[in-house]
Design an enzyme around this catalytic site. Structure first.
Site, PDB file in Angstrom:
ATOM      1  N   CYS A 283       0.011   6.157  -1.612  1.00 27.45           N
ATOM      2  CA  CYS A 283       1.474   6.190  -1.576  1.00 27.45           C
ATOM      3  C   CYS A 283       1.915   7.638  -1.454  1.00 27.45           C
ATOM      4  CB  CYS A 283       2.086   5.535  -2.813  1.00 27.45           C
ATOM      5  SG  CYS A 283       3.782   4.977  -2.478  1.00 27.45           S
TER       6      CYS A 283
ATOM      7  N   LYS B  54       4.476  -6.632  -4.994  1.00 31.38           N
ATOM      8  CA  LYS B  54       4.818  -5.630  -6.009  1.00 31.38           C
ATOM      9  C   LYS B  54       6.320  -5.681  -6.208  1.00 31.38           C
ATOM     10  CE  LYS B  54       4.875  -0.635  -6.748  1.00 31.38           C
ATOM     11  NZ  LYS B  54       4.432   0.667  -6.230  1.00 31.38           N
TER      12      LYS B  54
ATOM     13  N   LYS C  64       1.924  -7.610  -9.154  1.00 31.14           N
ATOM     14  CA  LYS C  64       2.250  -6.526 -10.071  1.00 31.14           C
ATOM     15  C   LYS C  64       3.728  -6.559 -10.384  1.00 31.14           C
ATOM     16  CE  LYS C  64       2.659  -1.587  -9.957  1.00 31.14           C
ATOM     17  NZ  LYS C  64       2.675  -0.417  -9.174  1.00 31.14           N
TER      18      LYS C  64
END
Ligand code: PBG
Ligand code: ZN
Length: 330
Positions: free
Chosen positions: A125, A201, A254
């Site tokens: 990321c 996510k 997540k």
């Protein structure tokens, strides 16, 4: 209707002793199914406590190697590396993320040299490396530029693969990031590098301690424009299915505990391995709850990890991993 009912059937006789419970219960997920998320930074001999994540540290490469010795001996499944960038190295584009000699790249090399059998995952990321703290470069209107972010993430993934990462794990929630990374890895000859997508996510209130740890708080706005919305479960499931179609080897949900329904429903839809990430807020809440006397810490850890496993996760990413022997070997 059950075939037999009380008094012919008494459920308690299945569980009346510890030895019978051991016989009938599924086992706890072993240390080999657990992955330790860990923060690496520049410098030497640094082991900086993270206030918001008690018991976790920002490590320089040398101290990380030391603190890995016991967990590796205990047989943990893997580490998941996050970089903490020096403020002076942050930029608009976040190019420190794909620099060869940056802390994550150095850590990957060092871990693979010292512990060749430990599987190394690397988070891919940009938010720890951009000055504005978003997960990709910004357009003029302040939104993250999706396709430019994908190209930058591909450079990060290739640099991690070149350093020796077993698994690259894009977490930016950009559309097409899995396909872009897969093609880049193929083009550069990294056919054996696995790709774990943070496929579902959620934009969650449970990431606060992580952002403190990684010094990656967005300077303005939030991440709801790119992370999944917890109100839209069908969208969340589609997103994971699309990442499977784009070439992901492992899917991820997540956070974990507030999203066990998503794990269970995804389990019905895919034969890929599913990882669940017990995130920083879940970890710190357990510690805070135990400190307030709300529950026993070890019991909460065991029960939560079993729940995540039972929902259908094959792999569990948890800050408890390095302390497995302390909490879980029962
Ligand atoms: C950044 C990233 C975050 C987490 C993992 N990767 C934070 C965020 O999206 O804001 C959270 C992990 C945790 O809370 O433990 N892409
Ligand atoms: Zn990010």
């Amino acid at each position: 209707m059950p075939k037999s009912i009380f008094p012919d059937m008494r459920m308690r006789r299945m569980r009346v002793t510890a030895s019978r419970r051991r016989l009938f219960d599924d086992p706890m997920p072993g240390p080999g199914k657990c992955i330790w998320p860990v923060f690496v930074r520049s410098g030497r001999n640094i082991r900086e406590p993270i206030d918001a994540l008690p018991g976790q540290f920002r490590y320089s490469v040398d101290t990380l190697l030391k603190d890995l010795e016991q967990p590796v001996r205990d047989g943990i499944g893997a580490v998941l590396l996050f970089g903490v960038a020096d403020v002076s190295r942050k930029s608009g584009a976040g190019s420190e993320a794909w620099r060869d000699g940056a802390p994550v790249q150095r850590a990957i090399k060092a871990i693979k040299t010292t512990y060749p059998d430990l599987v190394v995952f690397s988070d891919v990321c940009l938010c720890a490396y951009t000055r504005h703290g978003h997960c990709g470069p910004l357009r003029r209107d302040g939104q993250v530029d999706n396709d430019a972010a994908c190209d930058a993430l591909a450079k990060v993934a290739v640099s991690h693969a070149a350093a020796g990462a077993d698994v690259v794990a894009p977490s930016a929630m950009m559309d097409g990031q899995v396909l872009t990374l897969r093609r880049a890895l193929e083009a550069e000859g990294f056919q054996d590098v696995l790709l774990m997508s943070y496929s579902t996510k959620f934009a969650s209130s449970l990431y606060g301690p992580f952002r403190d740890a990684g010094q990656s708080v967005p300077e303005h706005g939030d991440r709801r424009g790119y992370q999944a919305s917890y109100g839209d479960i069908r969208g969340a499931l589609r997103e994971s299915e699309m990442d499977e179609a784009e070439g992901a080897d492992i899917l991820m949900v997540k956070p974990a505990l507030w999203y066990l329904d998503v794990i269970a429903r995804l389990r019905e839809r895919t034969d890929l391995p599913i990882a669940a990430y017990q995130v920083s807020g879940e970890y710190s809440m357990q510690i805070a709850a135990a400190e307030r006397g709300i529950g026993d810490l070890h019991d909460m850890i065991r029960e939560s990890l079993t729940a995540i496993r039972r929902a259908g996760a094959d792999l569990i990413i948890s800050y408890w991993t390095p302390r497995y022997r302390e909490f879980m070997i029962v």
